[in-house]
Design an enzyme around this catalytic site. Structure first.
Site, mmCIF file in Angstrom:
data_model
loop_
_atom_site.group_PDB
_atom_site.id
_atom_site.type_symbol
_atom_site.label_atom_id
_atom_site.label_comp_id
_atom_site.label_asym_id
_atom_site.label_seq_id
_atom_site.Cartn_x
_atom_site.Cartn_y
_atom_site.Cartn_z
ATOM 1 N N HIS A 1 -4.433 -3.510 6.352
ATOM 2 C CA HIS A 1 -4.288 -3.735 4.912
ATOM 3 C C HIS A 1 -5.677 -4.087 4.384
ATOM 4 C CE1 HIS A 1 -3.045 -5.089 1.025
ATOM 5 N NE2 HIS A 1 -3.522 -6.304 1.253
ATOM 6 N N ASP B 1 0.846 -1.204 0.000
ATOM 7 C CA ASP B 1 0.000 0.000 0.000
ATOM 8 C C ASP B 1 0.882 1.256 0.000
ATOM 9 O OD1 ASP B 1 -2.336 -1.728 0.389
ATOM 10 O OD2 ASP B 1 -1.438 -2.068 2.350
HETATM 11 P P1 NAX Z 1 -1.706 -18.249 -4.236
HETATM 12 O O1 NAX Z 1 -3.077 -18.812 -4.040
HETATM 13 O O2 NAX Z 1 -1.117 -18.193 -5.604
HETATM 14 O O3 NAX Z 1 -0.661 -19.026 -3.320
HETATM 15 C C1 NAX Z 1 -0.906 -19.325 -1.987
HETATM 16 C C2 NAX Z 1 -0.206 -20.617 -1.692
HETATM 17 O O4 NAX Z 1 -0.347 -20.853 -0.304
HETATM 18 C C3 NAX Z 1 -0.800 -21.812 -2.425
HETATM 19 O O5 NAX Z 1 0.227 -22.493 -3.122
HETATM 20 C C4 NAX Z 1 -1.398 -22.663 -1.305
HETATM 21 O O6 NAX Z 1 -1.297 -24.050 -1.558
HETATM 22 C C5 NAX Z 1 -0.538 -22.237 -0.133
HETATM 23 N N1 NAX Z 1 -1.148 -22.442 1.182
HETATM 24 C C6 NAX Z 1 -2.443 -22.364 1.537
HETATM 25 N N2 NAX Z 1 -2.598 -22.656 2.839
HETATM 26 C C7 NAX Z 1 -1.365 -22.901 3.322
HETATM 27 C C8 NAX Z 1 -0.861 -23.273 4.585
HETATM 28 N N3 NAX Z 1 -1.679 -23.477 5.627
HETATM 29 N N4 NAX Z 1 0.478 -23.447 4.723
HETATM 30 C C9 NAX Z 1 1.300 -23.279 3.684
HETATM 31 N N5 NAX Z 1 0.880 -22.941 2.447
HETATM 32 C C10 NAX Z 1 -0.428 -22.763 2.279
HETATM 33 O O7 NAX Z 1 -1.744 -16.796 -3.566
HETATM 34 P P2 NAX Z 1 -0.702 -15.596 -3.716
HETATM 35 O O8 NAX Z 1 -1.083 -14.764 -4.882
HETATM 36 O O9 NAX Z 1 0.680 -16.125 -3.634
HETATM 37 O O10 NAX Z 1 -1.077 -14.762 -2.394
HETATM 38 C C11 NAX Z 1 -0.785 -15.259 -1.106
HETATM 39 C C12 NAX Z 1 -1.450 -14.441 -0.044
HETATM 40 O O11 NAX Z 1 -1.012 -13.086 -0.094
HETATM 41 C C13 NAX Z 1 -2.968 -14.367 -0.158
HETATM 42 O O12 NAX Z 1 -3.530 -14.518 1.134
HETATM 43 C C14 NAX Z 1 -3.219 -12.945 -0.624
HETATM 44 O O13 NAX Z 1 -4.501 -12.472 -0.261
HETATM 45 C C15 NAX Z 1 -2.120 -12.214 0.092
HETATM 46 N N6 NAX Z 1 -1.762 -10.888 -0.416
HETATM 47 C C16 NAX Z 1 -1.413 -9.946 0.490
HETATM 48 C C17 NAX Z 1 -1.025 -8.685 0.121
HETATM 49 C C18 NAX Z 1 -0.655 -7.660 1.146
HETATM 50 O O14 NAX Z 1 -0.405 -6.514 0.741
HETATM 51 N N7 NAX Z 1 -0.557 -7.956 2.430
HETATM 52 C C19 NAX Z 1 -1.020 -8.287 -1.302
HETATM 53 C C20 NAX Z 1 -0.973 -9.435 -2.240
HETATM 54 C C21 NAX Z 1 -1.802 -10.614 -1.849
HETATM 55 O O15 NAX Z 1 -3.132 -10.353 -2.180
#
Ligand code: NAX
Length: 327
Positions: A189, A161
Site C-alpha cells: 500500500h 487502492d
Molecule cells: P487519525 O490520526 O485521525 O487517528 C488515529 C488514531 O490512532 C488517533 O486517535 C490516535 O490517538 C490513535 N493511536 C495512535 N497510536 C495508537 C496506538 N498505539 N494504539 C491505539 N491508538 C493509537 O488517523 P486516521 O485518519 O484515522 O488514520 C489511521 C491510520 O490509517 C493512519 O496510519 C493512516 O495512515 C492509515 N490509512 C491507511 C490507509 C490504507 O489504505 N491502508 C488509507 C487511509 C489511511 O491513510
C-alpha cells in the site's frame, strides 16, 4: 432479540477519523450482518481517551440494537480480550519532514505490543486487518509477534487502492461501478503498488481491449497510486470514510466469502509469483465460505506486471530489513 451470540470486535485508534466512520457501520450491521450482535472493544492511547469517551457517548446515543457492549481502554490486553475480529487502525501519522522509513520506524513498536496482546488474549478464530500505515509492514510485525496465531489470520488493507481502481474505471466508462470486475492491486500500500487490469472487464468487455492504452498506462495508474495525496490536498485531511468503507469491504468479504471471485488483500507470502516468503503482499485472494483465504496462483502476468511486482516486493524487503529487530 437476536439468537446469535455476540462477536467481539476490536478497533484501535478508535477516536480517530477512520474510527469515526468505521464504528457506526460495524454497529449498524454493515460488516458482519444485520443479525450479528457485536461487543465493541475500543483502544486508544491515553491522550486519546477523552475523545474516545465522547465517541462512546455518541455510540450509546445511537441506540444500535446490535451493540451488546462497549469497552473503551488504553490497555491492548483489555481491548483484545477474547476478540474475534480486529481492525488495527491506530498508528502515528506521518509528520512534517518524515519519510516512509521514519514512519516505519515510528510505528513498528506499536505493532510489537499489539501483536503480543493479540497472541495472549484473542479468541482462537481471530482475524486481523491492519489499516494503520505503513500497513503491510505493520501487519508483518504484528504477525511475527503473535506466534500462537496462524499466519493467515493477519492481513493488511489494499482494498482502498482496489476500490479506487474500480472507481476510476467506472468513471472513465461512464458506467456504475457494479459493472466493473476483475481488478487486482498487487504489492505494497504505497505508490509502488500495481493496479492490474489485465483481467478487468466493464459490462463484460475487456478493459485492455476497449480502454485507451495510454490512459491505462499513465493517468489511471498515477491517479490510483497517488490518490491518498490528492485527497489530502483537496480535503485538507486524509481519506477517512473511503478508508473505513474499504476496511469494511475487506472484513465483510472475509466473513461472508466472495463466491469464488478474487479481491485484493495483503497476506503473508508463501512464495507465490516469486514474492519473497513472509512479506505481507497484496495478491488476488478468494475468501472462502469457511473463512479460509485462497490465493489465486495461476494469474498470468506480463513482463511489465512482473517488473512492477518485483519493485513493490523490493520496497517491502527494505521495509522488513528496517524493522528486523522487531520481528
Ligand atoms: P487519525 O490520526 O485521525 O487517528 C488515529 C488514531 O490512532 C488517533 O486517535 C490516535 O490517538 C490513535 N493511536 C495512535 N497510536 C495508537 C496506538 N498505539 N494504539 C491505539 N491508538 C493509537 O488517523 P486516521 O485518519 O484515522 O488514520 C489511521 C491510520 O490509517 C493512519 O496510519 C493512516 O495512515 C492509515 N490509512 C491507511 C490507509 C490504507 O489504505 N491502508 C488509507 C487511509 C489511511 O491513510
Amino acid at each position: 432479540m437476536s439468537a446469535k451470540p455476540a462477536i467481539r470486535v476490536a478497533v484501535t485508534g478508535a477516536a480517530g477519523n477512520i474510527g469515526y466512520s468505521l464504528l457506526w457501520r460495524i454497529a449498524s450491521g454493515n460488516c458482519f450482518g444485520a443479525d450479528q450482535p457485536v461487543i465493541l472493544q475500543l483502544l486508544e492511547i491515553p491522550p486519546g481517551m477523552d475523545r474516545l469517551n465522547g465517541v462512546c457517548m455518541e455510540l450509546t446515543d445511537s441506540a444500535f440494537p446490535l451493540v451488546h457492549g462497549i469497552v473503551a481502554t488504553s490497555d491492548a490486553n483489555v481491548a483484545f480480550d477474547g476478540v474475534n475480529q480486529a481492525f488495527l487502525v491506530g498508528s502515528r501519522p506521518r509528520g512534517p519532514g518524515m519519510d516512509r522509513s521514519d514512519l516505519v520506524a515510528a510505528n513498528g513498536p506499536i505493532f510489537v505490543g499489539q501483536g503480543k496482546a493479540l497472541n495472549d488474549n484473542a479468541a482462537d478464530d481471530v482475524r486481523v486487518i491492519v489499516v494503520g500505515n505503513p500497513c503491510n509492514t505493520n501487519a508483518l510485525i504484528a504477525n511475527a509477534n503473535a506466534p500462537d496465531i496462524p499466519d493467515d489470520r493477519f492481513t493488511a488493507m489494499t482494498r482502498l487502492d482496489h476500490n479506487r481502481a474500480m472507481g476510476q474505471l467506472a468513471a472513465k466508462a461512464g458506467r456504475p461501478v457494479a459493472d466493473v470486475e476483475g481488478v487486482i492491486v498487487w504489492g505494497n500500500h504505497s505508490p509502488t503498488m500495481y493496479p492490474d487490469v489485465s483481467k478487468a472487464t466493464v459490462q463484460g468487455k475487456s478493459v485492455v481491449d476497449t480502454f485507451d492504452a495510454d490512459w491505462l498506462g499513465s493517468e489511471f495508474h498515477k491517479t490510483v497510486s497517488t490518490r491518498g495525496k490528492a485527497i489530502i490536498n483537496a480535503r485538507g485531511a486524509s481519506s477517512a470514510a473511503s478508508a473505513a468503507n474499504a476496511a469494511l469491504d475487506h472484513m465483510r468479504d472475509w466473513w461472508t466469502g466472495t463466491n469464488g471471485k478474487p479481491v485484493s488483500m495483503a497476506l503473508p507470502s508463501k512464495g507465490w509469483y516469486g514474492i519473497p516468503e513472509g512479506l505481507m503482499f497484496s495478491v488476488p485472494t478468494i475468501c472462502e465460505a469457511d473463512g479460509s483465504l485462497t490465493v489465486v496462483e495461476d494469474w498470468e502476468l506480463s513482463d511489465h506486471a512482473k517488473a512492477k511486482i518485483a519493485a513493490s516486493a523490493d520496497e517491502l524487503l527494505k521495509e522488513r530489513a528496517a524493522v528486523a529487530e522487531l520481528l
